[in-house]
Design an enzyme around this catalytic site. Structure first.
Site, PDB file in Angstrom:
ATOM      1  CG  HIS A  72       4.744  -3.984   1.043  1.00  0.00           C
ATOM      2  ND1 HIS A  72       4.667  -4.054   2.715  1.00  0.00           N
ATOM      3  CD2 HIS A  72       3.680  -4.300   0.474  1.00  0.00           C
ATOM      4  CE1 HIS A  72       3.521  -4.438   2.894  1.00  0.00           C
ATOM      5  NE2 HIS A  72       2.869  -4.518   1.669  1.00  0.00           N
TER       6      HIS A  72
ATOM      7  CG  HIS B  39       0.820  -4.324  -3.111  1.00  0.00           C
ATOM      8  ND1 HIS B  39       0.546  -5.707  -2.774  1.00  0.00           N
ATOM      9  CD2 HIS B  39       0.685  -3.682  -1.761  1.00  0.00           C
ATOM     10  CE1 HIS B  39       0.614  -5.749  -1.472  1.00  0.00           C
ATOM     11  NE2 HIS B  39       0.542  -4.737  -0.513  1.00  0.00           N
TER      12      HIS B  39
END
Ligand code: AMP
Length: 139
Positions: free
Chosen positions: A102, A104
């Site tokens: 992922h 951020h």
């Protein structure tokens, strides 16, 4: 380390646990971090099984960064922070705590404005309110 299909983001992708979604397309999903390091902290994940950057197909890496740019633009437009920080951690030693890759997206106001990583759950209605501003700013 192999991909664990029971990690929390895999469960979000299977709708087994809820998330506050801001954007979704065929390849990616963006949602609010519930333990934000700053107001507006958003996460972007691919809809594929990859624990980190080193296990991500190049085409999915392209999709992931395209969505990250799109959502970061909406964070900038909708929340008007002074700056926007991107972070992407690979491996526990780098601080990664959820093993589904992922990005951020973290709005910054300058100075020491970050709270601790993945620590305190924020007020969900406040996060929902911020998510609405980001969604409204999506182009
Ligand atoms: P990392 O440490 O880079 O793997 O980041 C994982 C992030 O996921 C942290 O910032 C956590 O606050 C966030 N997080 C953990 N569980 C959830 C959840 N159920 N929904 C949204 N964000 C989460």
């Amino acid at each position: 380390m192999t991909y664990d299909p029971d990690n929390i983001f895999a469960k979000i992708l299977r709708d087994e646990i809820p998330c506050i979604k801001v954007y979704e397309d065929d390849l990616t999903l963006a949602f609010m971090d519930i333990m934000p390091q700053a107001e507006g902290h958003t996460l972007v994940i691919p809809k594929t099984e990859a624990q980190d950057l080193f296990n991500l197909e190049p085409d999915m890496a392209s999709a992931l960064i395209r969505t990250t740019q799109k959502v970061a633009k909406a964070v900038k437009k909708g929340l008007k922070p002074k700056g926007v920080m991107l972070a992407q951690l690979n491996g526990a030693a780098a601080g990664q705590s959820v093993f589904h890759i992922h990005f951020h997206i973290i709005p910054r106001q300058g100075g020491i404005d970050l709270t601790l990583h993945a620590r305190d759950q924020a007020d969900m209605s406040k996060i929902q309110e911020i998510a609405e501003k980001i969604k409204a700013a999506l182009e």
